[in-house]
Motif scaffolding. Structure first.
Motif, PDB file in Angstrom:
ATOM      1  N   MET A 125      40.631  34.100  44.321  1.00 57.16           N
ATOM      2  CA  MET A 125      41.055  35.326  43.696  1.00 57.16           C
ATOM      3  C   MET A 125      42.148  35.947  44.564  1.00 57.16           C
ATOM      4  N   THR A 126      43.198  36.402  43.907  1.00 57.84           N
ATOM      5  CA  THR A 126      44.323  36.985  44.627  1.00 57.84           C
ATOM      6  C   THR A 126      44.130  38.493  44.801  1.00 57.84           C
ATOM      7  N   VAL A 127      44.933  39.066  45.670  1.00 56.50           N
ATOM      8  CA  VAL A 127      44.901  40.519  45.878  1.00 56.50           C
ATOM      9  C   VAL A 127      45.287  41.232  44.584  1.00 56.50           C
ATOM     10  N   ALA A 128      46.287  40.709  43.889  1.00 58.64           N
ATOM     11  CA  ALA A 128      46.712  41.317  42.622  1.00 58.64           C
ATOM     12  C   ALA A 128      45.569  41.325  41.614  1.00 58.64           C
ATOM     13  N   GLU A 129      44.802  40.247  41.538  1.00 58.98           N
ATOM     14  CA  GLU A 129      43.669  40.190  40.606  1.00 58.98           C
ATOM     15  C   GLU A 129      42.606  41.217  40.975  1.00 58.98           C
ATOM     16  N   VAL A 130      42.328  41.351  42.251  1.00 55.79           N
ATOM     17  CA  VAL A 130      41.340  42.341  42.701  1.00 55.79           C
ATOM     18  C   VAL A 130      41.795  43.749  42.329  1.00 55.79           C
ATOM     19  N   VAL A 131      43.072  44.039  42.525  1.00 60.08           N
ATOM     20  CA  VAL A 131      43.608  45.370  42.217  1.00 60.08           C
ATOM     21  C   VAL A 131      43.531  45.650  40.720  1.00 60.08           C
ATOM     22  N   VAL A 132      43.957  44.698  39.889  1.00 60.82           N
ATOM     23  CA  VAL A 132      43.943  44.966  38.445  1.00 60.82           C
ATOM     24  C   VAL A 132      42.517  45.024  37.887  1.00 60.82           C
ATOM     25  N   ILE A 133      41.597  44.274  38.463  1.00 55.02           N
ATOM     26  CA  ILE A 133      40.191  44.380  38.047  1.00 55.02           C
ATOM     27  C   ILE A 133      39.667  45.772  38.384  1.00 55.02           C
ATOM     28  N   GLY A 134      39.974  46.254  39.585  1.00 54.29           N
ATOM     29  CA  GLY A 134      39.545  47.590  39.992  1.00 54.29           C
ATOM     30  C   GLY A 134      40.128  48.675  39.105  1.00 54.29           C
ATOM     31  N   LEU A 135      41.413  48.584  38.803  1.00 54.85           N
ATOM     32  CA  LEU A 135      42.051  49.573  37.926  1.00 54.85           C
ATOM     33  C   LEU A 135      41.450  49.515  36.524  1.00 54.85           C
ATOM     34  N   GLY A 136      41.278  48.309  36.020  1.00 53.69           N
ATOM     35  CA  GLY A 136      40.683  48.143  34.692  1.00 53.69           C
ATOM     36  C   GLY A 136      39.249  48.646  34.661  1.00 53.69           C
ATOM     37  N   GLY A 137      38.497  48.354  35.711  1.00 54.38           N
ATOM     38  CA  GLY A 137      37.123  48.818  35.787  1.00 54.38           C
ATOM     39  C   GLY A 137      37.026  50.334  35.781  1.00 54.38           C
TER      40      GLY A 137
END
Length: 119
Positions: A1-13
Motif C-alpha cells: 500500500m502506498t502513502v497516497a492510498e493511505v491518505v485517500v482512504i483516510g480522506l474517504g473514510g
C-alpha cells in the motif's frame, strides 16, 4: 500500500463516516428497524458493486470503495443494533433487520456490479 492510498482512504473514510452519521441520525427511530443504518449499508452495497464493476484506477477505487463506502457501510453498528434489538426482546425486528440487510445487500452489490460492467 502506498502513502497516497493511505491518505485517500483516510480522506474517504472521514467523508463516509460523517455521511453515515447524518443518515443514521436523521432516519433511525426508537421503534422498528434502524432504517438509517440499513439505508447506508444497502446503498453502500449497491455502490460498491457498481464501482468494482467499473474497474476504476486503483487510487479511485481505494478512495471511493475502501474510504468513503467502507466508512458509510458499517458492520460494527449493524451488529450493535442487532444485539440491542435482540436484547430488548424485539427478536422479530432483529431477525427481519438481519435478513433484509444481508440478503438485499448481496443482491444490490451484485446488481451494482452488473450495471458497472455494462457502463
Amino acid at each position: 500500500m502506498t502513502v497516497a492510498e493511505v491518505v485517500v482512504i483516510g480522506l474517504g473514510g472521514f467523508i463516509g463516516a460523517i455521511v453515515r452519521f447524518f443518515i443514521s441520525a436523521r432516519m433511525n427511530k426508537e421503534e422498528g428497524v434502524p432504517l438509517g443504518t440499513m439505508t447506508a449499508n444497502l446503498t453502500g452495497a449497491l455502490l460498491i458493486g457498481f464501482l468494482i464493476g467499473l474497474d476504476l484506477p486503483t487510487l479511485w477505487t481505494v478512495f471511493l470503495v475502501s474510504g468513503i463506502l467502507g466508512a458509510l457501510t458499517t458492520f460494527s453498528t449493524l451488529m450493535k443494533e442487532l444485539l440491542q434489538l435482540w436484547g430488548s426482546g424485539r427478536r422479530k425486528e432483529s431477525l427481519l433487520y438481519s435478513l433484509l440487510t444481508f440478503v438485499l445487500g448481496v443482491i444490490l452489490a451484485f446488481a451494482g456490479y452488473v450495471i458497472g460492467q455494462l457502463c
